[in-house]
Design a protein around this motif. Structure first.
Motif, mmCIF file in Angstrom:
data_model
loop_
_atom_site.group_PDB
_atom_site.id
_atom_site.type_symbol
_atom_site.label_atom_id
_atom_site.label_comp_id
_atom_site.label_asym_id
_atom_site.label_seq_id
_atom_site.Cartn_x
_atom_site.Cartn_y
_atom_site.Cartn_z
ATOM 1 N N UNK A 283 12.241 3.071 2.207
ATOM 2 C CA UNK A 283 10.905 3.445 1.736
ATOM 3 C C UNK A 283 10.123 2.158 1.502
ATOM 4 N N UNK A 284 8.922 2.097 2.043
ATOM 5 C CA UNK A 284 8.054 0.935 1.837
ATOM 6 C C UNK A 284 6.710 1.399 1.292
ATOM 7 N N UNK A 285 6.292 0.794 0.186
ATOM 8 C CA UNK A 285 4.990 1.090 -0.404
ATOM 9 C C UNK A 285 4.101 -0.136 -0.334
ATOM 10 N N UNK A 286 2.865 0.038 0.142
ATOM 11 C CA UNK A 286 1.971 -1.092 0.391
ATOM 12 C C UNK A 286 0.817 -1.128 -0.608
ATOM 13 N N UNK A 287 0.544 -2.344 -1.100
ATOM 14 C CA UNK A 287 -0.612 -2.588 -1.949
ATOM 15 C C UNK A 287 -1.817 -2.909 -1.065
ATOM 16 N N UNK A 288 -3.044 -2.796 -1.607
ATOM 17 C CA UNK A 288 -4.236 -3.101 -0.793
ATOM 18 C C UNK A 288 -4.150 -4.486 -0.166
ATOM 19 N N UNK A 289 -4.620 -4.587 1.076
ATOM 20 C CA UNK A 289 -4.538 -5.837 1.842
ATOM 21 C C UNK A 289 -5.739 -6.731 1.548
ATOM 22 N N UNK A 290 -5.469 -8.022 1.321
ATOM 23 C CA UNK A 290 -6.523 -9.012 1.137
ATOM 24 C C UNK A 290 -6.656 -9.846 2.410
ATOM 25 N N UNK A 291 -7.636 -10.732 2.429
ATOM 26 C CA UNK A 291 -7.951 -11.470 3.659
ATOM 27 C C UNK A 291 -6.763 -12.287 4.171
ATOM 28 N N UNK A 292 -6.067 -12.970 3.284
ATOM 29 C CA UNK A 292 -5.004 -13.877 3.726
ATOM 30 C C UNK A 292 -3.628 -13.508 3.205
ATOM 31 N N UNK A 293 -3.524 -12.390 2.477
ATOM 32 C CA UNK A 293 -2.218 -12.018 1.947
ATOM 33 C C UNK A 293 -2.169 -10.521 1.655
ATOM 34 N N UNK A 294 -0.946 -10.034 1.586
ATOM 35 C CA UNK A 294 -0.706 -8.641 1.209
ATOM 36 C C UNK A 294 0.685 -8.563 0.608
ATOM 37 N N UNK A 295 1.042 -7.412 0.102
ATOM 38 C CA UNK A 295 2.356 -7.256 -0.513
ATOM 39 C C UNK A 295 2.810 -5.807 -0.370
ATOM 40 N N UNK A 296 4.137 -5.644 -0.281
ATOM 41 C CA UNK A 296 4.678 -4.293 -0.256
ATOM 42 C C UNK A 296 6.032 -4.270 -0.952
ATOM 43 N N UNK A 297 6.397 -3.097 -1.427
ATOM 44 C CA UNK A 297 7.679 -2.875 -2.095
ATOM 45 C C UNK A 297 8.587 -2.147 -1.118
ATOM 46 N N UNK A 298 9.839 -2.558 -1.050
ATOM 47 C CA UNK A 298 10.800 -1.915 -0.164
ATOM 48 C C UNK A 298 12.022 -1.492 -0.969
ATOM 49 N N UNK A 299 12.435 -0.238 -0.753
ATOM 50 C CA UNK A 299 13.647 0.283 -1.378
ATOM 51 C C UNK A 299 14.578 0.745 -0.271
ATOM 52 N N UNK A 300 15.768 0.138 -0.215
ATOM 53 C CA UNK A 300 16.787 0.495 0.770
ATOM 54 C C UNK A 300 18.070 0.818 0.027
ATOM 55 N N UNK A 301 18.415 2.104 -0.018
ATOM 56 C CA UNK A 301 19.590 2.488 -0.783
ATOM 57 C C UNK A 301 19.377 2.171 -2.254
ATOM 58 N N UNK A 302 20.257 1.349 -2.812
ATOM 59 C CA UNK A 302 20.140 0.960 -4.216
ATOM 60 C C UNK A 302 19.564 -0.440 -4.379
#
Length: 232
Positions: A27-46
């Protein structure tokens, strides 16, 4: 700078790969994208991680930070968009290939092949079981899928050559020179096939026949083997 090529994959072939090699839910959740950077959370199993993605002269860079599963799942609840998929890994010769069976936001299957250099990406020839290439289509980037989804779900038909090529790959027979022949060029664009159309070829209708007859996944491989030509 690393390069990734992406190809669509017929759902029936993706199911066969999952049956043979297994997979893990991501599961990957994405935060709003900025001009030069972005971030997302990833959950794989535990396991969980927060990934910072930055763009610079040397290309895109991912900087992951491990998180406890509970914290990663809490961050998922405040992200702006998410994707969920089952990931399976294959090796084609010395090349690693990633199969992703998306369930959210739309069900479809994708092949991803990553290369360290652009020249390697250009020299790579997809095998016959690869579907149309969509590397140049931004709508198939994971972040775009998380925010926008797909306007229509692609359908990829299966040919006899594609089925035999995948079985050779699963049986580690890719090393034979006869299996290094590139697939015929395919257009990256596609048109969803009308549900009323019936193909004459049994392999082309593999997924539809399996679903209609209610055959369990455990029988898919035996059915696939029965469609292969016998050696003379």
């Amino acid at each position: 700078m690393s390069t990734t090529r992406r190809f669509l994959l017929a759902s029936s072939l993706a199911r066969l790969i999952e049956k043979e090699r297994g997979g893990h839910r991501v599961i990957e959740g994405y935060f709003p994208i900025h001009a030069d950077r972005s971030a997302f959370v990833q959950v794989t199993g535990q396991a969980g991680s927060l990934v910072l993605v930055t763009s610079g002269p040397s290309g895109v860079r991912n900087e992951p930070t491990e998180l406890p599963q509970s914290q990663a799942e809490a961050l998922l609840d405040v992200t702006a968009g998410r994707v969920e998929y089952l990931r399976s890994d294959l090796s084609i010769g010395t090349r690693d290939v990633q199969i992703r069976r998306f369930t959210v936001p739309s069900p479809f299957d994708l092949i991803s092949v990553e290369f360290e250099r652009e020249t390697e990406a250009q020299d790579f020839h997809p095998l016959p079981w690869f579907g149309p290439e969509v590397s140049a289509e931004a709508s198939y980037e994971t972040s775009r899928l998380a925010f926008e989804g797909l306007s229509a779900v692609p359908q990829v038909l299966v040919s006899d050559a594609a089925l035999n090529s995948l079985l050779d790959t699963l049986e580690n027979r890719f090393g034979s020179s006869s299996h290094l022949i590139p697939a015929e060029p395919k257009s990256a664009s596609w048109t969803p096939a009308p549900s009323s159309v019936s193909e004459a070829s049994a392999p082309a209708n593999l997924e539809e026949d399996v679903d209609d007859l209610g055959i369990e996944d455990s029988v898919i491989r035996e059915l696939a083997r029965s469609l292969r030509p016998r050696p003379q």
